[in-house]
Design an enzyme around this catalytic site. Structure first.
Site, PDB file in Angstrom:
ATOM      1  N   ASP A  33       0.038  10.027  -5.026  1.00  0.00           N
ATOM      2  CA  ASP A  33       1.033   8.959  -5.151  1.00  0.00           C
ATOM      3  C   ASP A  33       1.849   8.810  -3.863  1.00  0.00           C
ATOM      4  O   ASP A  33       1.644   9.553  -2.895  1.00  0.00           O
ATOM      5  CB  ASP A  33       1.931   9.286  -6.367  1.00  0.00           C
ATOM      6  N   ASN A  65       0.554  -0.789   1.711  1.00  0.00           N
ATOM      7  CA  ASN A  65       0.114  -0.787   3.112  1.00  0.00           C
ATOM      8  C   ASN A  65      -1.317  -1.308   3.248  1.00  0.00           C
ATOM      9  O   ASN A  65      -2.064  -0.875   4.123  1.00  0.00           O
ATOM     10  CB  ASN A  65       0.212   0.627   3.692  1.00  0.00           C
ATOM     11  N   GLU A  94      -0.957   4.109  -3.540  1.00  0.00           N
ATOM     12  CA  GLU A  94       0.259   3.665  -2.834  1.00  0.00           C
ATOM     13  C   GLU A  94       0.536   2.195  -3.139  1.00  0.00           C
ATOM     14  O   GLU A  94       1.239   1.520  -2.396  1.00  0.00           O
ATOM     15  CB  GLU A  94       0.239   4.035  -1.339  1.00  0.00           C
ATOM     16  N   ASP A 154       2.813  -0.687 -10.918  1.00  0.00           N
ATOM     17  CA  ASP A 154       2.403  -0.124 -12.219  1.00  0.00           C
ATOM     18  C   ASP A 154       2.207  -1.190 -13.291  1.00  0.00           C
ATOM     19  O   ASP A 154       2.977  -2.135 -13.398  1.00  0.00           O
ATOM     20  CB  ASP A 154       3.455   0.870 -12.707  1.00  0.00           C
TER      21      ASP A 154
HETATM   22  C1  GLA Z   1       3.830   6.013 -10.044  1.00  0.00           C
HETATM   23  C2  GLA Z   1       2.360   5.651 -10.268  1.00  0.00           C
HETATM   24  C3  GLA Z   1       2.078   5.738 -11.756  1.00  0.00           C
HETATM   25  C4  GLA Z   1       2.368   7.148 -12.266  1.00  0.00           C
HETATM   26  C5  GLA Z   1       3.810   7.512 -11.946  1.00  0.00           C
HETATM   27  C6  GLA Z   1       4.109   8.987 -12.239  1.00  0.00           C
HETATM   28  O1  GLA Z   1       4.680   5.071 -10.582  1.00  0.00           O
HETATM   29  O2  GLA Z   1       2.090   4.373  -9.787  1.00  0.00           O
HETATM   30  O3  GLA Z   1       0.727   5.402 -12.015  1.00  0.00           O
HETATM   31  O4  GLA Z   1       1.489   8.049 -11.669  1.00  0.00           O
HETATM   32  O5  GLA Z   1       4.120   7.294 -10.582  1.00  0.00           O
HETATM   33  O6  GLA Z   1       5.423   9.326 -11.970  1.00  0.00           O
END
Ligand code: GLA
Length: 443
Positions: free
Chosen positions: A159, A196, A192, A214
């Site tokens: 992440d 980028n 990410e 997300d």
């Molecule tokens: C980010 C990622 C998610 C998940 C959360 C965990 O938001 O994009 O898919 O992995 O972190 O904290």
């Protein structure tokens, strides 16, 4: 979610005993692992349903369910722990699992999953902390990669929280090198969020990269909520918003390097900013179909121990999964997007095509699909349909039955000819119809 601890990340790279000076130095380049991503990855991840509320019992119960529900046989082989499995680092800086949540330890969990035909996925972050404020890998990349390999981990989601001052290409390449150096084939899932433009540089670095922020369990955009001071609260993206972001990136995806429009929300429900969200069966079907048409990773995110027969039928549809997993690995193209109807085609192996129409509108729409009006000339893949010449057998993927052909024998004066056949179908609101077209050999 834990409060961030003021942990000072150790910057020294400490290799486990047994690594000699003659061996390649940590800074050496190691190519990414080959053939772990010939088709998009399939599995389950804890995040969308359980966030950081994970533990050994839940993961073992999920593994058992993946086997007994036939999901492993259907291809869902990764069981991925997302954020929140972490304990503290030891004195030498090696990461430990949280022994309250995982009393038997990560190695024992990996052994358990492997004995069930599953693979273990784990999660970390290129910054000092993960998004839920557990220890990130910054400054510990080689230690972490070696630890994962020792535990028997098969997949790493990496992440991008708390990474403001880090160079993304450098950070992800560093972890790729560390995974190569650690010597165990590990799928490298970059996360990410497309910040980028990883599609422009990461084909050599990772096996998939997130293209968006997300996802949330909603078909259409989630309404904005505000905090007490009137500031808009962060909200996840809906299925339709994610499709818009992922659709233009098709030329970057292919075997070994996939666009990742985030994990599935099929069968999920939950609170987003205090509001209850859930998708209907039709919306779940549309979401799953579009992920397959886009050759996206199929990472389930729902509670498998309470799954409904409707959700199971969607995620286990072998013909739809075959569209996603087609060996050509070509992300589908959207031919038309008008009046709330999206027409998608995906070139498949052997001259086949997948085709779907998704209805994003509020009313059911009766359609007469005239194939001659849907001719595709895909410059990216070099593939063309030929509806005026080639007769395709049409297979209804969701009904699991034949839906006739694209050409039929003419009548009267045209009885010696093959003439176009129109397909009549109603696409319900927020639902989808999906077909596999296979050329019928000419005599
Ligand atoms: C980010 C990622 C998610 C998940 C959360 C965990 O938001 O994009 O898919 O992995 O972190 O904290």
């Amino acid at each position: 979610m834990r409060k961030c601890l003021l942990l000072i990340a150790l910057t020294a790279i400490i290799l486990p005993t047994g690594v000699s000076a003659q061996q390649p130095r940590p800074s050496a380049d190691f190519p990414k692992w080959e053939h772990v991503a010939d088709t998009p990855q399939m599995g389950w991840s804890s995040w969308n349903c359980f966030a950081t509320n994970i533990n050994e019992d839940l993961i073992k119960a999920t593994a058992d369910a993946m086997v007994s529900l036939g999901l492993v046989d259907a291809g869902y082989i990764y069981l991925n722990l997302d954020d929140g499995w972490h304990g503290e680092r030891d004195k030498k800086g090696f990461i430990q699992e949280d022994r309250t949540k995982f009393p038997s330890g990560m190695k024992a969990l990996a052994d358990y999953l492997h004995s069930k035909g599953l693979k273990l996925g784990i999660y970390s972050d290129a910054g000092d902390f993960t998004c839920a404020c557990y220890a990130g890998s910054n400054g510990h990349e080689y230690q972490d990669a070696f630890t994962y390999a020792e535990w028997g981990v098969d997949y790493l989601k990496y992440d991008w929280c708390y990474a403001e001052n880090i160079n993304p290409i450098g950070a992800y390449t560093l972890m790729r090198n560390a995974l190569g150096r650690a010597g165990r084939p590990i799928f490298f899932s970059m996360c990410e969020w497309g910040s980028n433009k990883p599609w422009e540089w990461a084909a050599e670095v990772g096996h998939s990269w997130r293209t968006t922020g997300d996802i949330g369990p909603s078909f259409g955009p989630i309404p904005v909520s505000y905090d007490e001071d009137g500031n808009p609260l962060w909200k996840p993206l809906s299925v339709l918003e994610i499709i818009e972001l992922n659709e233009p990136l098709r030329e970057y995806a292919g075997p070994g390097h996939w666009n990742d429009p985030d994990m599935l929300e099929v069968g999920n429900k939950g609170m987003v900013n205090g509001k209850w969200m859930a998708m209907t069966e039709a919306e779940n079907r549309s979401h799953f179909t579009l992920w397959c048409m886009m050759a996206a990773p199929l990472i389930l995110g729902n509670d498998l121990t309470t799954i409904t027969p409707e959700t199971l039928a969607i995620i286990k549809n072998k013909e739809m999964i075959a569209v996603d997993q087609d060996p050509l690995g070509i992300q589908g193209l959207r031919l038309k997007n008008e009046n709330g109807l999206q027409y998608w085609f995906k070139p498949l192996e052997g001259g086949d095509w997948a085709f779907c129409v998704m209805n994003t509108g509020e009313a059911d729409v009766p359609l007469s699909i005239d194939w001659q009006e849907l001719e595709v000339n895909d410059r990216f893949s070099g593939r063309k349909t030929s509806f005026s010449k080639v007769n395709y057998a049409v297979r209804d993927i969701w009904k699991g039955v034949s839906a006739g052909n694209t050409l039929v024998k003419g009548k009267g004066s045209k009885r010696k000819q093959m003439v176009p056949k129109v397909l009549n179908v109603t696409v319900a609101s927020h639902d989808v119809v999906a077909y596999r077209l296979t050329p019928v050999p000419t005599k």
